[in-house]
Design an enzyme around this catalytic site. Structure first.
Site, PDB file in Angstrom:
ATOM      1  N   CYS A  42       0.830  -1.213   0.000  1.00 32.27           N
ATOM      2  CA  CYS A  42       0.000   0.000   0.000  1.00 32.27           C
ATOM      3  C   CYS A  42       0.858   1.255   0.000  1.00 32.27           C
ATOM      4  O   CYS A  42       0.685   2.144  -0.831  1.00 32.27           O
ATOM      5  CB  CYS A  42      -0.940  -0.026   1.208  1.00 32.27           C
ATOM      6  SG  CYS A  42      -1.799   1.517   1.484  1.00 32.27           S
ATOM      7  N   CYS A  47      -1.493   1.730  -3.144  1.00 37.19           N
ATOM      8  CA  CYS A  47      -2.469   2.804  -3.005  1.00 37.19           C
ATOM      9  C   CYS A  47      -1.858   4.206  -2.947  1.00 37.19           C
ATOM     10  O   CYS A  47      -2.316   5.112  -3.653  1.00 37.19           O
ATOM     11  CB  CYS A  47      -3.288   2.622  -1.720  1.00 37.19           C
ATOM     12  SG  CYS A  47      -3.472   0.943  -1.142  1.00 37.19           S
ATOM     13  N   LYS A  50       0.253   5.425  -6.045  1.00 36.61           N
ATOM     14  CA  LYS A  50      -0.688   5.461  -7.164  1.00 36.61           C
ATOM     15  C   LYS A  50      -1.613   6.676  -7.059  1.00 36.61           C
ATOM     16  O   LYS A  50      -1.826   7.392  -8.023  1.00 36.61           O
ATOM     17  CB  LYS A  50      -1.529   4.182  -7.154  1.00 36.61           C
ATOM     18  CG  LYS A  50      -2.645   4.192  -8.147  1.00 36.61           C
ATOM     19  CD  LYS A  50      -3.691   3.140  -7.819  1.00 36.61           C
ATOM     20  CE  LYS A  50      -4.616   3.574  -6.696  1.00 36.61           C
ATOM     21  NZ  LYS A  50      -5.574   2.551  -6.308  1.00 36.61           N
ATOM     22  N   TYR A 177      -8.708  -3.590 -11.787  1.00 36.99           N
ATOM     23  CA  TYR A 177      -8.682  -2.182 -11.399  1.00 36.99           C
ATOM     24  C   TYR A 177      -7.284  -1.582 -11.491  1.00 36.99           C
ATOM     25  O   TYR A 177      -7.126  -0.412 -11.853  1.00 36.99           O
ATOM     26  CB  TYR A 177      -9.322  -1.977 -10.015  1.00 36.99           C
ATOM     27  CG  TYR A 177      -8.445  -2.266  -8.818  1.00 36.99           C
ATOM     28  CD1 TYR A 177      -7.698  -1.265  -8.235  1.00 36.99           C
ATOM     29  CD2 TYR A 177      -8.381  -3.540  -8.260  1.00 36.99           C
ATOM     30  CE1 TYR A 177      -6.901  -1.521  -7.130  1.00 36.99           C
ATOM     31  CE2 TYR A 177      -7.604  -3.799  -7.165  1.00 36.99           C
ATOM     32  CZ  TYR A 177      -6.857  -2.791  -6.593  1.00 36.99           C
ATOM     33  OH  TYR A 177      -6.066  -3.050  -5.503  1.00 36.99           O
ATOM     34  N   GLU A 181      -6.573   1.695 -13.733  1.00 38.13           N
ATOM     35  CA  GLU A 181      -6.142   2.932 -13.071  1.00 38.13           C
ATOM     36  C   GLU A 181      -4.876   3.480 -13.732  1.00 38.13           C
ATOM     37  O   GLU A 181      -4.782   4.682 -14.023  1.00 38.13           O
ATOM     38  CB  GLU A 181      -5.888   2.658 -11.588  1.00 38.13           C
ATOM     39  CG  GLU A 181      -7.170   2.427 -10.814  1.00 38.13           C
ATOM     40  CD  GLU A 181      -6.968   2.125  -9.344  1.00 38.13           C
ATOM     41  OE1 GLU A 181      -7.906   2.339  -8.567  1.00 38.13           O
ATOM     42  OE2 GLU A 181      -5.866   1.663  -8.958  1.00 38.13           O
ATOM     43  N   HIS A 437     -27.296  20.428  -2.189  1.00 40.95           N
ATOM     44  CA  HIS A 437     -27.456  21.010  -3.530  1.00 40.95           C
ATOM     45  C   HIS A 437     -26.516  22.180  -3.730  1.00 40.95           C
ATOM     46  O   HIS A 437     -26.353  22.966  -2.803  1.00 40.95           O
ATOM     47  CB  HIS A 437     -28.911  21.476  -3.691  1.00 40.95           C
ATOM     48  CG  HIS A 437     -29.217  21.952  -5.059  1.00 40.95           C
ATOM     49  ND1 HIS A 437     -29.355  21.104  -6.131  1.00 40.95           N
ATOM     50  CD2 HIS A 437     -29.403  23.219  -5.527  1.00 40.95           C
ATOM     51  CE1 HIS A 437     -29.628  21.816  -7.214  1.00 40.95           C
ATOM     52  NE2 HIS A 437     -29.655  23.096  -6.866  1.00 40.95           N
ATOM     53  N   GLU A 442     -26.297  14.304  -4.520  1.00 48.72           N
ATOM     54  CA  GLU A 442     -27.719  14.406  -4.167  1.00 48.72           C
ATOM     55  C   GLU A 442     -28.577  13.486  -5.044  1.00 48.72           C
ATOM     56  O   GLU A 442     -29.694  13.138  -4.668  1.00 48.72           O
ATOM     57  CB  GLU A 442     -28.223  15.849  -4.251  1.00 48.72           C
ATOM     58  CG  GLU A 442     -28.260  16.427  -5.654  1.00 48.72           C
ATOM     59  CD  GLU A 442     -28.728  17.882  -5.675  1.00 48.72           C
ATOM     60  OE1 GLU A 442     -29.732  18.195  -5.025  1.00 48.72           O
ATOM     61  OE2 GLU A 442     -28.084  18.710  -6.359  1.00 48.72           O
TER      62      GLU A 442
HETATM   63  C1  LIG Z   1      -0.822  -0.933  -7.685  1.00 48.74           C
HETATM   64  C2  LIG Z   1      -1.716  -1.237  -6.516  1.00 48.74           C
HETATM   65  C3  LIG Z   1      -2.680  -0.320  -6.142  1.00 48.74           C
HETATM   66  C4  LIG Z   1      -3.510  -0.587  -5.065  1.00 48.74           C
HETATM   67  N1  LIG Z   1      -4.456   0.335  -4.731  1.00 48.74           N
HETATM   68  C5  LIG Z   1      -5.268   0.121  -3.687  1.00 48.74           C
HETATM   69  C6  LIG Z   1      -6.234   1.088  -3.303  1.00 48.74           C
HETATM   70  O1  LIG Z   1      -6.370   2.133  -3.940  1.00 48.74           O
HETATM   71  N2  LIG Z   1      -7.008   0.828  -2.222  1.00 48.74           N
HETATM   72  C7  LIG Z   1      -6.877  -0.314  -1.499  1.00 48.74           C
HETATM   73  O2  LIG Z   1      -7.589  -0.490  -0.510  1.00 48.74           O
HETATM   74  N3  LIG Z   1      -5.976  -1.260  -1.836  1.00 48.74           N
HETATM   75  C8  LIG Z   1      -5.172  -1.070  -2.911  1.00 48.74           C
HETATM   76  N4  LIG Z   1      -4.234  -2.008  -3.254  1.00 48.74           N
HETATM   77  C9  LIG Z   1      -4.185  -3.273  -2.486  1.00 48.74           C
HETATM   78  C10 LIG Z   1      -3.419  -3.080  -1.167  1.00 48.74           C
HETATM   79  O3  LIG Z   1      -2.166  -2.497  -1.437  1.00 48.74           O
HETATM   80  C11 LIG Z   1      -3.251  -4.435  -0.491  1.00 48.74           C
HETATM   81  O4  LIG Z   1      -4.520  -5.021  -0.321  1.00 48.74           O
HETATM   82  C12 LIG Z   1      -2.602  -4.299   0.888  1.00 48.74           C
HETATM   83  O5  LIG Z   1      -1.346  -3.676   0.786  1.00 48.74           O
HETATM   84  C13 LIG Z   1      -2.454  -5.688   1.536  1.00 48.74           C
HETATM   85  O6  LIG Z   1      -1.762  -5.586   2.754  1.00 48.74           O
HETATM   86  P1  LIG Z   1      -0.978  -6.854   3.331  1.00 48.74           P
HETATM   87  O7  LIG Z   1      -0.436  -6.395   4.637  1.00 48.74           O
HETATM   88  O8  LIG Z   1      -1.821  -8.041   3.285  1.00 48.74           O
HETATM   89  O9  LIG Z   1       0.207  -7.117   2.307  1.00 48.74           O
HETATM   90  P2  LIG Z   1       1.406  -6.206   1.839  1.00 48.74           P
HETATM   91  O10 LIG Z   1       1.069  -4.758   1.972  1.00 48.74           O
HETATM   92  O11 LIG Z   1       1.806  -6.704   0.505  1.00 48.74           O
HETATM   93  O12 LIG Z   1       2.548  -6.483   2.899  1.00 48.74           O
HETATM   94  C14 LIG Z   1       3.240  -7.688   2.984  1.00 48.74           C
HETATM   95  C15 LIG Z   1       4.647  -7.404   3.441  1.00 48.74           C
HETATM   96  O13 LIG Z   1       5.271  -8.631   3.793  1.00 48.74           O
HETATM   97  C16 LIG Z   1       6.627  -8.551   3.414  1.00 48.74           C
HETATM   98  N5  LIG Z   1       7.131  -9.928   3.330  1.00 48.74           N
HETATM   99  C17 LIG Z   1       6.760 -10.885   2.450  1.00 48.74           C
HETATM  100  N6  LIG Z   1       7.374 -12.055   2.738  1.00 48.74           N
HETATM  101  C18 LIG Z   1       8.142 -11.823   3.838  1.00 48.74           C
HETATM  102  C19 LIG Z   1       8.992 -12.648   4.621  1.00 48.74           C
HETATM  103  N7  LIG Z   1       9.141 -13.941   4.353  1.00 48.74           N
HETATM  104  N8  LIG Z   1       9.647 -12.087   5.659  1.00 48.74           N
HETATM  105  C20 LIG Z   1       9.492 -10.750   5.949  1.00 48.74           C
HETATM  106  N9  LIG Z   1       8.688  -9.942   5.238  1.00 48.74           N
HETATM  107  C21 LIG Z   1       8.006 -10.471   4.212  1.00 48.74           C
HETATM  108  C22 LIG Z   1       6.594  -7.813   2.096  1.00 48.74           C
HETATM  109  O14 LIG Z   1       7.845  -7.217   1.800  1.00 48.74           O
HETATM  110  C23 LIG Z   1       5.519  -6.773   2.365  1.00 48.74           C
HETATM  111  O15 LIG Z   1       6.052  -5.558   2.845  1.00 48.74           O
HETATM  112  C24 LIG Z   1      -3.363  -1.779  -4.320  1.00 48.74           C
HETATM  113  C25 LIG Z   1      -2.378  -2.710  -4.692  1.00 48.74           C
HETATM  114  C26 LIG Z   1      -1.566  -2.442  -5.779  1.00 48.74           C
HETATM  115  C27 LIG Z   1      -0.504  -3.433  -6.160  1.00 48.74           C
END
Ligand SMILES: Cc1cc2nc3c(=O)[nH]c(=O)nc-3n(C[C@H](O)[C@H](O)[C@H](O)COP(=O)(O)OP(=O)(O)OC[C@H]3O[C@@H](n4cnc5c(N)ncnc54)[C@H](O)[C@@H]3O)c2cc1C
Length: 461
Positions: A42, A47, A50, A177, A181, A437, A442
């Protein structure tokens, strides 16, 4: 046997950070490992960066509209390098905040990859540590279709944030999406944009009236859509450093950059799940029960790695609920129902609740639909800005089951509508709400005439 920690969280993204921080504030001894960037997808490649680019693209459109409102303006170009520097500085600031929040809550931080050694042991940064409970929050990553000849010539969404100059021509593959986007962002910044996707309409899973309206809006703005098509191969173009795309019907598109936005996959590779007994679904997501417990009782999984509803607010809500359940003496589950969401296309989309098709499959519904040109664009005369607003109403209960909008400010408007839908508001509740309005919003409380009925067959069956 005492453990080193009450909780070890693998992954410092939206889900993991929230779960670790709240667990620590409930008094648990918590450690968290992040191998790449605090804040995860994110903050770093999703997010936040972007949305900054969406804002940049909107400025271009406002400048173009301004003369119609009496302004004398000169649009003299766009510098992606400048925007990238400002965007990256904001991302770095947020990274720092995430680190500070965790430290402030008393979490032990590992800036290293973590893997599972057994149901209570984690290998991290060359050490072995133990924890009573482990939460996997490793998120997802973009898929590069390896079976596609020349796939290495395309970018995935992460790569877009490395670009320092605007491609003159960009082709986006996929109509989810993320692809749409970026198609709109780059079109707004000045690139010529083509999109290739395999269905007749973009944005599978969204309401059909919104999908139709989006397709029209993209076409009107000059974004070329090649449908229903798939890629056959990518080749380097002679000389200029561009790419030639060959489609499955033999048609060719010459472009300067290709975005492969054909999907994301849960980040589970090399975590040691098999050895420990954590099972995955057929699609490779970690299998969890309603409490987000995996098939190993001491191990939980949250966020995109479970591939349920891959959105940041969902990931944080689930992480928070799990922390409250495990350490806050407040067992609870975050609801996956009626989650409002947005697509930051141009115009943007906001949606909450059921599509017409989903609702109609359950029983008879009344559809209220309006299309109009927003006041700003009656003056600007900008093409492709028609707004669409729609309510899906249960005939039996009169509850609003779904609300959908394509049009400016749709994301901001839908947050409020989302509260009403989640509370079970009826169409009559909407009707007696006084409009603000003059706004587009609305229209949601002045949709008096039913457009059509649907789902009558479902009722008869
Ligand atoms: C281009 C794009 C635009 C998006 N836009 C939106 C939006 O507008 N609104 C919205 O709600 N959502 C959006 N999303 C989705 C949103 O980013 C994800 O749903 C959210 O980040 C998920 O969070 P998470 O914690 O599950 O995973 P992540 O945020 O992916 O975090 C996982 C973390 O784990 C770490 N990791 C992985 N494996 C290991 C390991 N073995 N040891 C240590 N660390 C590890 C990774 O480096 C990462 O930092 C977007 C996604 C993308 C790709």
């Amino acid at each position: 046997m005492p453990f080193d920690y009450d909780l070890f969280v693998i992954g410092g993204g939206s889900a993991g950070v929230r779960c670790a921080r709240i667990s620590a504030t409930h008094g648990a001894k918590v450690a968290i490992a992040e191998e790449r960037f605090w804040g995860g997808t994110c903050v770093n490649v999703g997010c936040v960066p972007k949305k900054i680019m969406v804002n940049a693209a909107e400025y271009g459109q406002w400048i173009a509209d301004a003369p119609a409102f009496g302004w004398t303006v000169q649009r003299s170009g766009f510098d992606l390098g400048h925007l990238a520097a400002a965007r990256d500085a904001e991302v770095a600031r947020l990274n720092g905040i995430y680190g500070k929040l965790l430290q402030g809550a008393g979490c032990t931080i590992f800036e290293a990859r973590a893997t599972l050694a057994d149901p209570h042991t984690i290998e991290v940064g060359g050490r072995r540590v133990t924890a009573e409970r482990i939460v996997i929050a490793t998120g997802g990553k973009p898929v590069r279709p390896e079976e596609l000849p020349g796939a290495e010539l395309g970018m995935v969404s992460d790569d877009l944030f490395e670009l320092k100059a605007l491609p003159r021509r960009l082709t986006v593959v996929g109509s989810g999406y993320i692809g749409l986007e970026f198609a709109c962002i780059f079109h707004g910044l000045g690139s010529e944009v083509d999109i290739v996707y395999r269905n007749e309409l973009p944005l599978r899973g969204f309401d059909v009236d919104i999908r139709v309206a989006l397709k029209e809006a993209l076409t009107t703005q000059g974004i070329r859509q090649h449908v229903p098509r798939q890629l056959a191969r990518l080749d380097r173009a002679d000389g200029e450093g561009g790419v030639v795309i060959t489609l499955d019907n033999g048609a060719r598109i010459e472009t300067d950059a290709v975005l492969l936005a054909t999907g994301r996959t849960p980040n589970v590779h090399g975590l040691g799940l098999d050895a420990v007994g954590v099972e995955c679904t057929a699609k490779g997501a970690i299998e969890v029960d309603e409490d987000h417990r995996t098939t190993v009782p001491s191990i939980f999984a949250i966020g995109d790695v479970t591939d349920k509803l891959n959105l940041t607010p969902m990931a944080t809500a689930v992480g928070h609920a799990l922390a409250d359940t495990l350490f806050g003496r407040n067992p609870r589950q975050a609801s996956y129902r009626n989650v409002p969401t947005a697509v930051f296309t141009s115009p943007p989309i906001g949606t909450v609740g059921m599509t017409e098709a989903d609702a109609a499959a359950c029983g008879p519904v009344d559809i209220y639909l309006t299309r109009f040109t927003p006041m700003r664009h009656s003056i600007s005369r900008r093409e492709g800005r028609k707004a669409v607003m729609k309510l899906v109403v249960c005939q039996r209960t009169r509850c609003v089951l779904g609300a959908h909008m394509l049009g400016e400010d749709a994301a901001e408007i839908m947050q409020g509508i989302g509260i009403a839908v989640a509370m079970g508001a009826t169409k009559e509740d909407f009707d007696r709400t006084i409009g603000i309005h003059p706004t587009a919003a609305e229209e949601f409380v002045t949709l008096r005439t039913r457009t059509r009925e649907a789902g009558l067959r479902a009722a008869a069956e």
